[in-house]
Write an enzyme that holds these catalytic residues in place. Structure first.
Site, PDB file in Angstrom:
ATOM      1  CE1 TYR A 149      -3.745   2.394   0.430  1.00 10.06           C
ATOM      2  CE2 TYR A 149      -2.429   3.366   2.311  1.00 10.06           C
ATOM      3  CZ  TYR A 149      -3.578   3.588   1.135  1.00 10.06           C
ATOM      4  OH  TYR A 149      -4.386   4.489   1.283  1.00 10.06           O
ATOM      5  CG  ASP A 244       5.330   4.144   1.234  1.00 12.28           C
ATOM      6  OD1 ASP A 244       5.743   4.751   2.393  1.00 12.28           O
ATOM      7  OD2 ASP A 244       4.566   3.810   0.751  1.00 12.28           O
ATOM      8  CE  LYS A 272      -0.049   5.206   8.158  1.00 14.62           C
ATOM      9  NZ  LYS A 272       0.104   4.604   6.829  1.00 14.62           N
TER      10      LYS A 272
HETATM   11  C1  LIG Z   1      -0.225   5.072   5.391  1.00 14.19           C
HETATM   12  C2  LIG Z   1       0.446   4.866   4.231  1.00 14.19           C
HETATM   13  C3  LIG Z   1       0.625   5.650   3.155  1.00 14.19           C
HETATM   14  C4  LIG Z   1      -0.583   6.651   2.888  1.00 14.19           C
HETATM   15  O1  LIG Z   1      -0.377   7.721   4.043  1.00 14.19           O
HETATM   16  P1  LIG Z   1      -1.580   8.704   4.224  1.00 14.19           P
HETATM   17  O2  LIG Z   1      -0.773   9.874   5.325  1.00 14.19           O
HETATM   18  O3  LIG Z   1      -2.677   7.648   4.692  1.00 14.19           O
HETATM   19  O4  LIG Z   1      -1.890   9.360   2.841  1.00 14.19           O
HETATM   20  C5  LIG Z   1       1.435   5.427   2.096  1.00 14.19           C
HETATM   21  N1  LIG Z   1       2.388   4.468   2.139  1.00 14.19           N
HETATM   22  C6  LIG Z   1       2.489   3.501   3.098  1.00 14.19           C
HETATM   23  C7  LIG Z   1       3.539   2.425   3.296  1.00 14.19           C
HETATM   24  C8  LIG Z   1       1.587   3.699   4.200  1.00 14.19           C
HETATM   25  O5  LIG Z   1       1.337   2.883   5.274  1.00 14.19           O
END
Ligand SMILES: *Cc1c(COP(=O)(O)O)cnc(C)c1O
Length: 436
Positions: A149, A244, A272
């Site tokens: 994700y 990411d 986050k």
């Molecule tokens: C949560 C998440 C996102 C997206 O972040 P948001 O602040 O919800 O837009 C992208 N990549 C990873 C790995 C995530 O866990």
């Protein structure tokens, strides 16, 4: 123990919510659809490791808001930061010293982020790294790993096509086939599929996008040679490597996983934890690549709220606490206590359970088999997870309503909380056993 928890007030709010907020939730992962339904609990207050719902039930929180709340709820240092913001203003729409100090802290912790830009969400951060990689390389395709994700922008809402190394297909209505065709997907932890994908599409690849330790189909660390193979392969075809690290940065130690793996990403996306419970994202990387970003370069990205004093000061407060010696050892210790306990209970009650742990995060997969890929996680029992989730919820333990999500430890989790959690798990496993 609370065998029948009162949830009447949550029921009422859920009915009201469904009348005005589509699906009753502001993010689909909050619905209980993936755990067989039920009324999502409505929460009004957090305190340390606990959340309190509208019926005044208390829960020990392992959701941690999907990762950000590493300090727990209403931490004194966050309160202090927000109090200052409330007195001095939350948003200026101008440059501020705070954003500079914060970016300096991020770069000090993650040296590959030579230049940085702040955004409002992880989605925006990852999305922009993809745009910048395309701008810099002049290539169109990206490679991502199945089941990862990366937020909710079009290019990453793409599922695997058939076969191990293929162009993707839209994973959401409204995502264009033409967009999905720009995304190559291969299984995580599968070096030979990765090599095959590079052989076919390597010359067209702008970037390989990877969550270096998976956090979104459970916690899945890379096999020993995988990360190195990803970098080596990308280098050979001239593609950038984007990490990411929206979940992973500052979750496992003070910084990113790059230093743990002796790796250096070309571009990195954060989110986050770095917002201290407020909306945030950040991206950055090699200076020569980042110089493609406006106003220096032709790749556009902007944000009215980006770098706002509230998110930035809460983020800085969080990083300062996380610098305290022993913090990460403590988070890991707590996770290990839970993992050891859950594994022992699963054995006692003969529940098929695989627990994947990396330091202060772990995931519970109801299967006898190891979980190394998305397919492994997908094949674990949804039904058993749903029963586990609801059983734990009834006993005051808040987990994510999806078998693909992780448990996160937070600083305020106490020995007592962990023991309470394992007691609840024993009750639930016992009940599950009789129905197996
Ligand atoms: C949560 C998440 C996102 C997206 O972040 P948001 O602040 O919800 O837009 C992208 N990549 C990873 C790995 C995530 O866990």
């Amino acid at each position: 123990m609370q065998p029948t928890m009162k949830t009447r007030t949550s029921d009422i709010w859920y009915a009201r919510a469904q009348n005005v907020i589509i699906g009753g939730v502001n993010s689909p992962s909050r619905s209980y659809k993936a755990v067989g339904g039920g009324t999502p609990r409505f929460f009004v207050r957090g305190e340390g490791a606990y959340l309190f719902d509208v019926d005044d039930n208390r829960y020990i929180d392992y959701l941690a808001a999907y990762g950000p709340l590493i300090l727990g709820h209403a931490h004194p240092k966050i309160k202090e930061a927000l109090l200052a913001v409330s007195e001095e203003g939350t948003l200026f729409g101008t440059s501020t010293p705070y954003e500079v100090q914060f970016a300096e802290m991020l770069r000090e912790a993650i040296p590959s982020m030579e230049r940085i830009r702040l955004t409002n969400s992880g989605t925006e951060a990852v999305m922009t790294t993809v745009r910048v990689a395309r701008a810099y390389t002049g290539r169109s395709k990206i490679l991502k790993f199945q089941g990862s994700y990366h937020g909710h922008f079009d290019d990453v809402l793409v599922a695997a096509g058939s076969g191990p190394a293929t162009l993707g297909t839209p994973d959401s209505a409204g995502v264009l086939q033409s967009v999905a065709q720009e995304v190559v997907t291969t299984p995580y932890n599968d070096i030979s599929s990765y090599h095959r994908a590079l052989e076919t599409y390597g010359a067209e690849l702008a970037a390989v996008l990877i969550e270096p330790i998976i956090g979104n189909f459970g916690i899945v660390p890379p096999d020993p040679d995988f990360i190195q193979a990803v970098h080596q392969g990308a280098k050979e075809v001239g593609a950038l490597v984007i990490y990411d690290e929206v979940i992973t940065a500052f979750r496992f130690h003070y910084g990113s996983v790059q230093s743990l793996f002796n790796a250096r990403a070309d571009l990195t996306a954060l989110g986050k934890i770095i917002g201290g419970g407020l909306p945030i994202g950040a991206y950055g990387g090699r200076r020569d690549i980042m110089e493609w970003v406006a106003p220096l370069g032709p790749a556009y990205q902007a944000g009215t709220m980006a770098g706002n004093p509230a998110s930035v000061r809460a983020g800085m407060a969080t990083l300062h606490v996380l610098k305290t010696p022993g913090v990460y050892e403590d988070l890991t210790q707590k996770a290990s206590t839970l993992v050891g306990g859950l594994q022992a209970l699963a054995e006692t009650y003969r529940i098929p359970l695989t627990v994947n742990q990396y330091r202060g995060a772990f995931s519970t997969h109801f299967t006898d088999r190891p979980v190394r890929t998305y397919q492994d996680a997908d094949e674990a029992s949804s039904d058993l997870y749903a029963r586990f989730f609801h059983g734990m919820l009834e006993r005051g333990i808040l987990l994510a309503p999806s078998k693909f999500e992780a448990w996160f430890t937070m600083l305020p989790h106490s020995e007592e909380d962990l023991a309470f959690t394992l007691n609840a798990a024993e009750d639930v496993f016992k009940a599950m056993r009789t129905q197996l």
